[in-house]
Design an enzyme around this catalytic site. Sequence first.
Site, PDB file in Angstrom:
ATOM      1  N   GLY A  51       0.838  -1.197   0.000  1.00 59.89           N
ATOM      2  CA  GLY A  51       0.000   0.000   0.000  1.00 59.89           C
ATOM      3  C   GLY A  51       0.864   1.234   0.000  1.00 59.89           C
ATOM      4  N   CYS A  78       5.225  -6.250   1.476  1.00 58.71           N
ATOM      5  CA  CYS A  78       5.608  -4.835   1.481  1.00 58.71           C
ATOM      6  C   CYS A  78       4.969  -4.103   2.678  1.00 58.71           C
ATOM      7  CB  CYS A  78       5.259  -4.193   0.149  1.00 58.71           C
ATOM      8  SG  CYS A  78       6.074  -2.617  -0.100  1.00 58.71           S
ATOM      9  N   TYR A  79       4.008  -3.218   2.438  1.00 60.71           N
ATOM     10  CA  TYR A  79       3.328  -2.558   3.568  1.00 60.71           C
ATOM     11  C   TYR A  79       2.745  -3.599   4.517  1.00 60.71           C
ATOM     12  CZ  TYR A  79      -0.219   0.344   5.938  1.00 60.71           C
ATOM     13  OH  TYR A  79      -1.002   0.979   6.869  1.00 60.71           O
ATOM     14  N   HIS A 164       7.780  -7.790  -3.918  1.00 62.68           N
ATOM     15  CA  HIS A 164       6.468  -8.155  -4.471  1.00 62.68           C
ATOM     16  C   HIS A 164       6.557  -9.464  -5.254  1.00 62.68           C
ATOM     17  CE1 HIS A 164       4.262  -4.489  -3.466  1.00 62.68           C
ATOM     18  NE2 HIS A 164       5.440  -3.909  -3.540  1.00 62.68           N
ATOM     19  N   GLU A 166       4.205 -11.094  -6.491  1.00 62.55           N
ATOM     20  CA  GLU A 166       3.123 -11.212  -7.470  1.00 62.55           C
ATOM     21  C   GLU A 166       3.454 -10.625  -8.834  1.00 62.55           C
ATOM     22  OE1 GLU A 166       3.299  -9.305  -4.856  1.00 62.55           O
ATOM     23  OE2 GLU A 166       2.309  -7.359  -5.114  1.00 62.55           O
ATOM     24  N   SER A 217     -22.683  -9.445 -27.368  1.00 63.21           N
ATOM     25  CA  SER A 217     -21.959  -8.467 -28.186  1.00 63.21           C
ATOM     26  C   SER A 217     -21.016  -9.129 -29.172  1.00 63.21           C
ATOM     27  CB  SER A 217     -21.144  -7.568 -27.263  1.00 63.21           C
ATOM     28  OG  SER A 217     -20.087  -8.333 -26.692  1.00 63.21           O
ATOM     29  N   VAL A 220     -15.945 -12.166 -25.765  1.00 62.43           N
ATOM     30  CA  VAL A 220     -15.811 -13.459 -25.088  1.00 62.43           C
ATOM     31  C   VAL A 220     -16.744 -13.569 -23.867  1.00 62.43           C
ATOM     32  CG1 VAL A 220     -13.786 -12.744 -23.758  1.00 62.43           C
ATOM     33  CG2 VAL A 220     -14.176 -15.154 -24.177  1.00 62.43           C
ATOM     34  N   ASP A 221     -16.942 -12.483 -23.133  1.00 59.56           N
ATOM     35  CA  ASP A 221     -17.730 -12.580 -21.895  1.00 59.56           C
ATOM     36  C   ASP A 221     -19.196 -12.907 -22.171  1.00 59.56           C
ATOM     37  OD1 ASP A 221     -15.367 -11.759 -20.771  1.00 59.56           O
ATOM     38  OD2 ASP A 221     -15.972  -9.668 -20.628  1.00 59.56           O
ATOM     39  N   SER A 222     -19.816 -12.113 -23.051  1.00 57.33           N
ATOM     40  CA  SER A 222     -21.240 -12.351 -23.290  1.00 57.33           C
ATOM     41  C   SER A 222     -21.460 -13.644 -24.071  1.00 57.33           C
ATOM     42  CB  SER A 222     -21.881 -11.153 -23.994  1.00 57.33           C
ATOM     43  OG  SER A 222     -21.274 -10.913 -25.234  1.00 57.33           O
ATOM     44  N   SER A 223     -20.525 -14.010 -24.944  1.00 55.30           N
ATOM     45  CA  SER A 223     -20.683 -15.276 -25.687  1.00 55.30           C
ATOM     46  C   SER A 223     -20.586 -16.456 -24.721  1.00 55.30           C
ATOM     47  CB  SER A 223     -19.602 -15.423 -26.761  1.00 55.30           C
ATOM     48  OG  SER A 223     -19.638 -14.335 -27.634  1.00 55.30           O
ATOM     49  N   LYS A 359     -10.929 -12.297 -16.298  1.00 55.12           N
ATOM     50  CA  LYS A 359     -11.079 -12.567 -17.740  1.00 55.12           C
ATOM     51  C   LYS A 359     -10.459 -13.909 -18.152  1.00 55.12           C
ATOM     52  CE  LYS A 359     -12.036 -10.328 -21.754  1.00 55.12           C
ATOM     53  NZ  LYS A 359     -13.198  -9.444 -21.891  1.00 55.12           N
TER      54      LYS A 359
END
Length: 503
Positions: A51, A78-79, A164, A166, A217, A220-223, A359
């Site tokens: 942070g 970290c923080y 970090h 990540e 649309s 990829v998400d709506s399909s 995603k």
Amino acid sequence: MVLVLDFGSQYTRLIARRLRELRVFSLILPGQASLEEILKHKPQALILSGGPNSVFDPDAPRPDPRVLTLGLPTLGICYGMQLLAQELGGKVERAGRAEYGKALLTRYQGPLFKGLEGEVQVWMSHQDAVTELPPGWRVVAETEENPVAAMEAPDGKTFAVQFHPEVAHTPKGMQILENFLEIAGVKRDWTPEHVLESLVKEVRERVGEDRVLLAVSGGVDSSTLALLLAKAQVNHLAVFVDHGLLRLGEREEVEGALKALGVNLRVVDAKEHFLKALKGVEDPEEKRRIIGREFVEVFSQVAREAGPFRFLAQGTLYPDVIESAGEQGAAKIKSHHNVGGLPEDLKFELLEPFRLLFKDEVRELALLLGLPDPIRLRHPFPGPGLAVRILGEVTEEKLDILRRADDIFISLLREWGLYSQVAQALAVLTPVRSVGVAGDERKYGYVLALRAVTTEDFMTADWARLPLDFLDEAARRITRRVPEIGRVVYDLTSKPPATIEWE
Ligand code: XMP
């Protein structure tokens, strides 16, 4: 599951994503979440994020002190490390040990670093440093600058790292996170098969015998959502509005794929409607507003005709959920459009099965559900479509020019194996016409801009270093096959200061 307590780091989301990549279900909660809220999720371990604050700051966010005495395996980053040190009786100082950027661990040991060998590069970004350990803790890593780069609690289950793990600049960071999960005994059952099974169950139970409406649309998400509804065998209607601002062959591709996989899809041809509404409009935000409004109108009409529907399904993702919960008031750069703003008489309950997914996870589900790769791995495409890639007024003629040019560029990227190496690629038709020669004649042709970017999150982006030979071939092919275009340029601007789209 693992809870990530967020103390404001720009990397918090990345931590949660990395855990998911390691097949662990993870959620982000505010750093000051109450003990009750935390226990509700039955976490097997906690991660305290980094942070921007300093632990000396009286207003610095701190976890509920009881959280640190639960005996849950915890990793402070970290923080988060400084919080652990300070709260548990150690000492943090601004001792001139600031480190930014890459550093090498000069020594590392213990179970957190199991399996690591040789040089371990880590990413540092801190001003304060732990100068005294809490009682019983031991140092398990050092850098040149920092004698406490990582520390381990006497229980052997709680750790803290100043760097970090990540981020990609800590190349062995995933191994470190994996070691922590193993020590913490966290279940790694968050597989796509498991996720799909539980989503199918959730959708079936929630929807029951009711009906679901969905706007598709072509992304990829709506399909994938449409496929999920089909797989769950709930009564659904997926509506695909062809607003005439789509790319070459897109409508046919989406229609073919989804229908073949059992989606009850209705394609509405509203091209003329949209073009008429956009006539004479040059301002980008005005274009977005009009497209949003017309979309709602067309969609509402279908909903009324084919209704009633109890649910409206939306492909909302976890980052959207975090954003609307946490980063309220973030500057609105462009008004992004979805199916918000539906009229009063159309009241739906929202069904958002992907609200906890990233995603990449939706793409994994899409693979299991059989969505063809060209749609599954497709770059994002804005809702207002090619309208925001034609600078100025949108006309049928310009749409036709851009569609052909865009198709050449995108097809060529695929041919060269470059498509999946960039996050988004697009062509922009500018209103500029420049001089050229064709045979012995001078002619005026449009200037077309090509843009390709690399990015993790689309909030910032870098222009893609596409090979010059590729760009050369793209420019030749486009000017040869689309004679209305006289010049092709490549956009060398990052975001910021530019945005990804040109409008
Ligand atoms: P910018 O241009 O803001 O784009 O850097 C970031 C991402 O958002 C997409 N984008 C949109 N998507 N409606 C959408 O659905 C919009 O109006 C819109 N404008 C930009 C853009 O394609 C990129 O992926």
